[in-house]
Design an enzyme around this catalytic site. Structure first.
Site, PDB file in Angstrom:
ATOM      1  CG  HIS A 196      -3.367   3.142   1.210  1.00  0.00           C
ATOM      2  ND1 HIS A 196      -3.893   2.886  -0.160  1.00  0.00           N
ATOM      3  CD2 HIS A 196      -3.610   2.458   2.039  1.00  0.00           C
ATOM      4  CE1 HIS A 196      -4.261   1.402  -0.010  1.00  0.00           C
ATOM      5  NE2 HIS A 196      -4.144   1.299   1.172  1.00  0.00           N
ATOM      6  CB  CYS A 212      -0.741  -0.078   1.175  1.00  0.00           C
ATOM      7  SG  CYS A 212      -2.010  -1.207   1.344  1.00  0.00           S
ATOM      8  CG  ASN A 233      -6.838  -1.133   0.049  1.00  0.00           C
ATOM      9  OD1 ASN A 233      -6.082  -0.761  -0.978  1.00  0.00           O
ATOM     10  ND2 ASN A 233      -6.605  -1.525   1.186  1.00  0.00           N
TER      11      ASN A 233
HETATM   12  O1  UT7 Z   1      -4.462  -1.191   2.990  1.00  0.00           O
HETATM   13  C1  UT7 Z   1      -4.202  -1.636   4.229  1.00  0.00           C
HETATM   14  C2  UT7 Z   1      -4.909  -3.039   4.125  1.00  0.00           C
HETATM   15  N1  UT7 Z   1      -5.884  -2.984   4.954  1.00  0.00           N
HETATM   16  C3  UT7 Z   1      -6.703  -2.171   5.826  1.00  0.00           C
HETATM   17  O2  UT7 Z   1      -6.444  -0.941   6.116  1.00  0.00           O
HETATM   18  C4  UT7 Z   1      -7.821  -2.961   6.666  1.00  0.00           C
HETATM   19  C5  UT7 Z   1      -7.939  -2.353   8.110  1.00  0.00           C
HETATM   20  N2  UT7 Z   1      -8.864  -3.125   8.726  1.00  0.00           N
HETATM   21  C6  UT7 Z   1     -10.083  -3.145   8.339  1.00  0.00           C
HETATM   22  O3  UT7 Z   1     -10.635  -2.271   7.448  1.00  0.00           O
HETATM   23  C7  UT7 Z   1     -11.209  -3.685   9.098  1.00  0.00           C
HETATM   24  O4  UT7 Z   1     -10.494  -4.492  10.222  1.00  0.00           O
HETATM   25  C8  UT7 Z   1     -12.354  -4.901   8.222  1.00  0.00           C
HETATM   26  C9  UT7 Z   1     -13.177  -3.896   7.210  1.00  0.00           C
HETATM   27  C10 UT7 Z   1     -11.140  -5.630   7.568  1.00  0.00           C
HETATM   28  C11 UT7 Z   1     -12.993  -5.625   8.996  1.00  0.00           C
HETATM   29  O5  UT7 Z   1     -13.803  -4.864   9.791  1.00  0.00           O
HETATM   30  P1  UT7 Z   1     -14.030  -5.271  11.416  1.00  0.00           P
HETATM   31  O6  UT7 Z   1     -14.895  -4.061  11.973  1.00  0.00           O
HETATM   32  O7  UT7 Z   1     -12.534  -5.022  12.110  1.00  0.00           O
HETATM   33  O8  UT7 Z   1     -14.550  -6.582  11.549  1.00  0.00           O
HETATM   34  P2  UT7 Z   1     -13.777  -8.024  12.307  1.00  0.00           P
HETATM   35  O9  UT7 Z   1     -12.768  -8.608  11.461  1.00  0.00           O
HETATM   36  O10 UT7 Z   1     -13.442  -7.551  13.527  1.00  0.00           O
HETATM   37  O11 UT7 Z   1     -15.075  -8.925  12.149  1.00  0.00           O
HETATM   38  C12 UT7 Z   1     -16.327  -8.397  12.529  1.00  0.00           C
HETATM   39  C13 UT7 Z   1     -17.223  -9.517  12.218  1.00  0.00           C
HETATM   40  C14 UT7 Z   1     -16.752 -11.138  12.592  1.00  0.00           C
HETATM   41  O12 UT7 Z   1     -17.741 -11.889  12.849  1.00  0.00           O
HETATM   42  P3  UT7 Z   1     -18.172 -12.251  14.101  1.00  0.00           P
HETATM   43  O13 UT7 Z   1     -16.678 -13.212  14.657  1.00  0.00           O
HETATM   44  O14 UT7 Z   1     -18.243 -11.097  14.968  1.00  0.00           O
HETATM   45  O15 UT7 Z   1     -19.414 -13.074  14.296  1.00  0.00           O
HETATM   46  C15 UT7 Z   1     -16.449 -11.368  10.885  1.00  0.00           C
HETATM   47  O16 UT7 Z   1     -16.382 -12.704  10.810  1.00  0.00           O
HETATM   48  O17 UT7 Z   1     -17.602  -9.597  10.957  1.00  0.00           O
HETATM   49  C16 UT7 Z   1     -17.495 -10.722  10.193  1.00  0.00           C
HETATM   50  N3  UT7 Z   1     -16.944 -10.364   8.895  1.00  0.00           N
HETATM   51  C17 UT7 Z   1     -17.958 -10.162   7.887  1.00  0.00           C
HETATM   52  N4  UT7 Z   1     -19.348 -10.128   7.807  1.00  0.00           N
HETATM   53  C18 UT7 Z   1     -19.752  -9.903   6.656  1.00  0.00           C
HETATM   54  C19 UT7 Z   1     -15.764 -10.182   8.410  1.00  0.00           C
HETATM   55  N5  UT7 Z   1     -15.910  -9.974   7.077  1.00  0.00           N
HETATM   56  C20 UT7 Z   1     -17.173  -9.963   6.588  1.00  0.00           C
HETATM   57  C21 UT7 Z   1     -17.986  -9.454   5.373  1.00  0.00           C
HETATM   58  N6  UT7 Z   1     -19.369  -9.540   5.618  1.00  0.00           N
HETATM   59  N7  UT7 Z   1     -17.286  -9.286   4.207  1.00  0.00           N
END
Ligand code: UT7
Length: 355
Positions: A282, A116, A312
């Site tokens: 970014h 990134c 992204n």
């Molecule tokens: O370029 C740099 C690269 N990356 C980033 O900058 C990413 C930085 N991180 C993020 O943007 C966020 O962490 C995400 C958008 C990736 C995820 O959001 P979050 O609020 O941190 O969610 P989480 O990973 O803590 O997951 C929460 C819940 C989980 O379910 P349970 O365990 O609470 O039942 C996940 O399984 O959301 C679930 N989940 C989804 N649900 C629906 C994860 N991905 C999805 C999805 N659709 N696509």
């Protein structure tokens, strides 16, 4: 004093628009979840067989070269940033050179692998070449074709809903103007967190790093001197050939390091956040951009976001956003513009420039 200016900027995104609803047809996700957590509404996906990072990069590059008002034969160095290269090797830089019909010029082509932060690293490297006088017209490209390598099942949903394809390019030249150009840059990394956002297979590590870290992990290797350990059936069946991301951990670091890098370059140039005409962060997650905006007390008109439409696009995200901002008249000569990124590695950094 010689400084580096972005003399021309351009971008290309594939035609196909993939909506959140499209993704919810193939995995358990929803438009509401994706919008709420990331701000993303749509992303572009490249044609699997007819588009690559190099071919998309060439389209963005042609525009940047044209807008700089030079002939492509005048380009004297190529820098290409991507984490989804056309080939494992050689790098996409030489393929871009060929796409542009510049093979016979035999100019150098350097590939950058800082994910990134690729455009920020590339711009900072180009700046050194230009200020030293070694090159006059450096072509910097960031391009990604994520759609080819993501896990489009529920298993991979935390990663696959975020990423999109596209390319951006900048043509960099010297100026003796005294006011314009790159004012300050900073580059950082912390390898302690290398695996938090990674795709480790296929690779030549053979489990070394995990063993050293005391982690027990089964990478699906078959042992034996001449066994095929680079790619195995088990890697495929265990989904080890897809990117891995601990999203919350990345988020936590990003919201610390983004503002720190921006403040660092502002301080180097003796400026304040209020002096910024435009911040182009970014496009990792709209929530990260909003956090950074709030922390630096920036107005809406001081920050450019287009992740809503493109997702992204990693190394391509800053040049795509900068090119769109320029096309919309949001970047004008004399404006103070900051580019900042954070990503896998971890790597992060920023450039501050007077357009
Ligand atoms: O370029 C740099 C690269 N990356 C980033 O900058 C990413 C930085 N991180 C993020 O943007 C966020 O962490 C995400 C958008 C990736 C995820 O959001 P979050 O609020 O941190 O969610 P989480 O990973 O803590 O997951 C929460 C819940 C989980 O379910 P349970 O365990 O609470 O039942 C996940 O399984 O959301 C679930 N989940 C989804 N649900 C629906 C994860 N991905 C999805 C999805 N659709 N696509």
């Amino acid at each position: 004093m010689r400084r580096t200016i972005i003399a021309g900027i351009g971008h290309y995104v594939p035609e196909h628009v993939e909506t959140n609803d499209d993704l919810s047809q193939v995995m358990e996700t929803s438009d509401a979840w994706i919008r709420e957590r990331t701000g993303i509404q749509t992303r572009r996906f490249a044609d699997k067989h007819k588009e690559t990072p190099a071919s998309m990069g060439a389209k963005a590059a042609e525009l940047a070269i044209e807008r700089a008002g030079i002939a492509k034969e005048e380009v004297d160095f190529i820098i290409f940033a991507t984490l989804s290269p056309d080939y494992y090797f050689p790098g996409s830089g030489v393929l871009l050179q060929r796409e542009l019909g510049l093979s016979e010029t035999e100019i150098g082509a350097l590939d950058i692998r800082t994910q990134c932060t690729g455009f920020i690293y590339g711009l900072t490297v180009a700046d050194q070449f230009i200020r030293s006088g070694m090159y006059k017209n450096v072509l910097l490209v960031g391009a990604e074709k994520h759609s080819m390598g993501l896990d489009f099942t529920t298993r991979g949903r935390n990663v696959s809903v975020i990423f999109g394809d596209g390319a951006g390019a900048a043509l960099l030249q010297a100026t003796e103007d005294g006011q314009r150009g790159i004012l300050a840059s900073c580059l950082h990394s912390n390898g302690r967190y290398a695996e938090i956002l990674s795709m480790i297979n296929p690779g030549s590590h053979g489990g070394y790093h995990h063993e050293k870290l005391g982690l027990e992990a089964d990478f699906g290797y078959e042992s034996g001197r001449y066994m095929p350990i680079f790619v195995t059936e088990k890697m495929l069946s265990d989904a080890q050939l897809f990117p891995y991301m601990d999203g919350p951990a990345v988020f936590k670091f990003a919201v610390q390091k983004f503002p720190a890098a921006i403040v660092e370059v502002l301080e180097k140039a003796g400026l304040e956040p209020s002096d910024l005409d435009l911040l182009v962060p970014h496009q990792a997650n709209l929530r990260i951009s909003q956090f950074v905006q709030k922390k630096l007390r920036l107005r809406d008109d001081q920050v450019y976001n287009n992740i809503q439409r493109y997702g992204n696009t990693t190394a391509a995200s800053i040049p795509i956003a900068l090119s769109e901002a320029w096309e919309e008249g949001r970047v004008k000569e004399g404006d103070v513009v900051c580019l900042a990124a954070f990503g896998s590695g971890f790597t992060w950094g920023a450039n501050l420039l007077r357009w």
